[in-house]
Design an enzyme around this catalytic site. Sequence first.
Site, PDB file in Angstrom:
ATOM      1  N   VAL A   1      60.664 -45.455  39.206  1.00  0.00           N
ATOM      2  CA  VAL A   1      59.370 -45.563  38.546  1.00  0.00           C
ATOM      3  C   VAL A   1      59.261 -46.985  38.016  1.00  0.00           C
ATOM      4  O   VAL A   1      59.976 -47.374  37.094  1.00  0.00           O
ATOM      5  CB  VAL A   1      59.239 -44.548  37.388  1.00  0.00           C
ATOM      6  CG1 VAL A   1      57.865 -44.663  36.740  1.00  0.00           C
ATOM      7  CG2 VAL A   1      59.484 -43.128  37.879  1.00  0.00           C
TER       8      VAL A   1
ATOM      9  N   HIS B   1      52.156 -44.900  31.866  1.00  0.00           N
ATOM     10  CA  HIS B   1      52.430 -43.830  32.823  1.00  0.00           C
ATOM     11  C   HIS B   1      53.925 -43.705  33.111  1.00  0.00           C
ATOM     12  O   HIS B   1      54.464 -42.605  33.168  1.00  0.00           O
ATOM     13  CB  HIS B   1      51.648 -44.095  34.119  1.00  0.00           C
ATOM     14  CG  HIS B   1      51.838 -43.071  35.179  1.00  0.00           C
ATOM     15  ND1 HIS B   1      51.263 -41.828  35.096  1.00  0.00           N
ATOM     16  CD2 HIS B   1      52.541 -43.092  36.341  1.00  0.00           C
ATOM     17  CE1 HIS B   1      51.600 -41.124  36.171  1.00  0.00           C
ATOM     18  NE2 HIS B   1      52.374 -41.879  36.932  1.00  0.00           N
TER      19      HIS B   1
ATOM     20  N   ARG C   1      68.654 -53.488  42.300  1.00  0.00           N
ATOM     21  CA  ARG C   1      69.490 -52.354  41.916  1.00  0.00           C
ATOM     22  C   ARG C   1      69.588 -51.286  43.000  1.00  0.00           C
ATOM     23  O   ARG C   1      70.175 -50.231  42.798  1.00  0.00           O
ATOM     24  CB  ARG C   1      68.942 -51.745  40.621  1.00  0.00           C
ATOM     25  CG  ARG C   1      69.165 -52.664  39.439  1.00  0.00           C
ATOM     26  CD  ARG C   1      68.171 -52.442  38.318  1.00  0.00           C
ATOM     27  NE  ARG C   1      68.429 -53.342  37.203  1.00  0.00           N
ATOM     28  CZ  ARG C   1      68.088 -54.632  37.174  1.00  0.00           C
ATOM     29  NH1 ARG C   1      67.466 -55.180  38.205  1.00  0.00           N
ATOM     30  NH2 ARG C   1      68.367 -55.383  36.137  1.00  0.00           N
TER      31      ARG C   1
END
Length: 173
Positions: free
Chosen positions: A90, A97, A136
Site C-alpha cells: 500500500v 486511505h 524493498r
Amino acid sequence: MASARKNLSTYDDSTLPDAGPMTFGVIVADWNEDITHALYEGCYETLVKHGAKETNIHTVQVPGTFELPAAARILAGREKLDAIICLGCVIKGETKHDEYINNAVSQGLVNLSIATGKPCIFGVLTPNTHQQALDRAGGKHGNKGVEAAVTGIRMADLYRNSKVGKKSIGFGN
C-alpha cells in the site's frame, strides 16, 4: 527508517528450522503487482530453499491488500496450515486511505492469529513512494518477501512445537 540501513533479505540460515514438514498458505495482493509478485517470488523461493515442499505451499491471489485477512480466514478454514503469509503493498497517496487499509489489515491479521492460534504473517509494504517499494521488493534493501518467509518458518516451528492450544478443554478430557 530502519530498512535504510539494513538489507531485509539478510538472515542466519543456521538458526532456521527445517520447513520440510510444514504447510504454508501464501496470499498475494494483485494491486501493485510489480511489487507484490516480486515479494511472492522471494517468499516462495525462501520457503522451498529451506525445505518446504511445493505441494505444501498453498497460494491464493486477491485483488488488493485489504482482502488479505478475509482470504487468510478462508484459507485457514480450507487447509491444514502451520502459518499463513500475507503479501501486499500500500503506497502512500494524497489522502489517508493508506492508513485505513494498513490498520485494518494489520488488526485483521492479529485477530485471525489469535482466533485460529495460527501465525498470520504481515508481509505488507507500507512505503511512501513506488521507488521505496521497489527497493524493498528485490531492490537495494533486499526483499521483504524473504523476511516474511523466514518469519513464517520460525513461527510455524513455534506453533508446531508449542503445547498451547493442543490441550483439550471442557468435556472429554
